[in-house]
Scaffold this motif. Structure first.
Motif, PDB file in Angstrom:
ATOM      1  N   GLY A  57       0.813  -1.214   0.000  1.00  0.00           N
ATOM      2  CA  GLY A  57       0.000   0.000   0.000  1.00  0.00           C
ATOM      3  C   GLY A  57       0.843   1.259   0.000  1.00  0.00           C
ATOM      4  N   ASN A  58       1.917   1.260   0.779  1.00  0.00           N
ATOM      5  CA  ASN A  58       2.805   2.432   0.805  1.00  0.00           C
ATOM      6  C   ASN A  58       3.481   2.656  -0.546  1.00  0.00           C
ATOM      7  OD1 ASN A  58       2.233   2.930   3.506  1.00  0.00           O
ATOM      8  ND2 ASN A  58       3.940   1.698   4.252  1.00  0.00           N
ATOM      9  N   ALA A  61       0.854   3.940  -3.078  1.00  0.00           N
ATOM     10  CA  ALA A  61       0.473   5.320  -2.760  1.00  0.00           C
ATOM     11  C   ALA A  61       1.580   6.298  -3.132  1.00  0.00           C
ATOM     12  CB  ALA A  61       0.142   5.434  -1.270  1.00  0.00           C
ATOM     13  N   LEU A  62       2.836   5.928  -2.872  1.00  0.00           N
ATOM     14  CA  LEU A  62       3.956   6.812  -3.195  1.00  0.00           C
ATOM     15  C   LEU A  62       4.113   6.974  -4.709  1.00  0.00           C
ATOM     16  CD1 LEU A  62       6.275   8.493  -2.097  1.00  0.00           C
ATOM     17  CD2 LEU A  62       7.692   6.431  -2.055  1.00  0.00           C
ATOM     18  N   ARG A  64       1.728   6.568  -6.996  1.00  0.00           N
ATOM     19  CA  ARG A  64       0.585   7.335  -7.499  1.00  0.00           C
ATOM     20  C   ARG A  64       0.740   8.821  -7.166  1.00  0.00           C
ATOM     21  NH1 ARG A  64      -4.120   6.175  -9.600  1.00  0.00           N
ATOM     22  NH2 ARG A  64      -3.906   3.942  -9.175  1.00  0.00           N
ATOM     23  N   ASN A  65       1.284   9.119  -6.001  1.00  0.00           N
ATOM     24  CA  ASN A  65       1.513  10.511  -5.633  1.00  0.00           C
ATOM     25  C   ASN A  65       2.492  11.179  -6.609  1.00  0.00           C
ATOM     26  OD1 ASN A  65       1.259  12.781  -3.692  1.00  0.00           O
ATOM     27  ND2 ASN A  65       3.430  12.376  -3.361  1.00  0.00           N
ATOM     28  N   GLN A 221      -3.098   6.646 -14.438  1.00  0.00           N
ATOM     29  CA  GLN A 221      -3.214   8.026 -13.973  1.00  0.00           C
ATOM     30  C   GLN A 221      -3.308   8.970 -15.153  1.00  0.00           C
ATOM     31  OE1 GLN A 221      -3.434   9.199 -10.758  1.00  0.00           O
ATOM     32  NE2 GLN A 221      -3.828  11.165 -11.743  1.00  0.00           N
TER      33      GLN A 221
END
Length: 224
Positions: A57-58, A61-62, A64-65, A221
């Motif tokens: 998950g981390n 998320a990183l 995608r950020n 994205q």
């Protein structure tokens, strides 16, 4: 003559009864031990799954950020040819992204920087590093490695272009005409700005992480 009451003698357990009782106790003990071992294994498995899920998950998320912060600006590595805003090496082990709007925690005069995602094929680990500027002067400016995810073998990428659709890689097909709008940019803190600082951006990008445990992880994205 006084008769005394008769009390039967306490003969205790026979050998067969004792063996049966011991066997029953042994069965109960074995069942309890197996249940305890099973509970411990389930607990260890759940703990490992929770750890893997948190790590995954981390990482997602990183990444995608970073994808949400991509800007249409070229990256000029020290003593090398410029790279596009979204750039993937041919062997699928190095993904570069030109970013803006993120904190780099470095004393620079601009928030524009370069994220570098790489795969160490010797250890199958996904690593993130960043350049504090899009015009770095020295290779020593590259930030230290941060291991993000284990069990990653390679990265693949597709881009979506107007009137074309999805294509493999970071560039539109040869022969197509993609209208590029030049953007207004500020000079980075170090060095002279290049004659052209803008880069072509697709409408959307699909990044796939090829992992050992989780299979293919795809992130889509929009960039425009």
């Amino acid at each position: 003559m006084i008769r005394r009451p008769f009390y039967p003698a306490d003969t205790g357990l026979s050998l067969i009864e004792l063996v049966v009782a011991m066997a029953l106790f042994a069965m109960v003990a074995i069942m309890g031990l197996q249940s305890l071992n099973g509970t411990m294994r389930i607990s260890e498995r759940l703990t490992q799954t929770d750890s893997d899920t948190a790590e995954l998950g981390n990482a997602v998320a990183l990444l995608r950020n970073d994808l949400t912060a991509v800007v249409p600006m070229l990256f000029y590595p020290p003593q090398d040819a410029p790279r596009g805003a979204v750039d993937l090496s041919q062997n699928g082990t190095l993904l570069g992204l030109s970013l803006a709007g993120q904190k780099t925690f470095t004393p620079t005069h601009t928030d524009r920087h370069r994220a570098q995602w790489s795969v160490d094929t010797s250890t199958d680990t996904l690593i993130r590093r960043f350049w504090p500027a899009l015009l770095p002067v020295e290779t020593s400016q590259l930030n230290a490695e941060m291991v993000v995810l284990d069990g990653v073998r390679s990265i693949s990428l597709r881009t979506f272009w107007p009137d074309i659709g999805w294509v493999a890689g970071t560039s539109p097909p040869v022969g197509t005409q993609i209208v590029v709008q030049e953007v207004s940019v500020d000079q980075d803190s170090i060095g002279t700005p290049p004659p052209a600082s803008f880069s072509i951006l697709p409408i959307a990008v699909e990044v796939t992480l090829h992992t050992v445990r989780h299979g293919d992880l795809r992130l889509v994205q929009t960039l425009q």
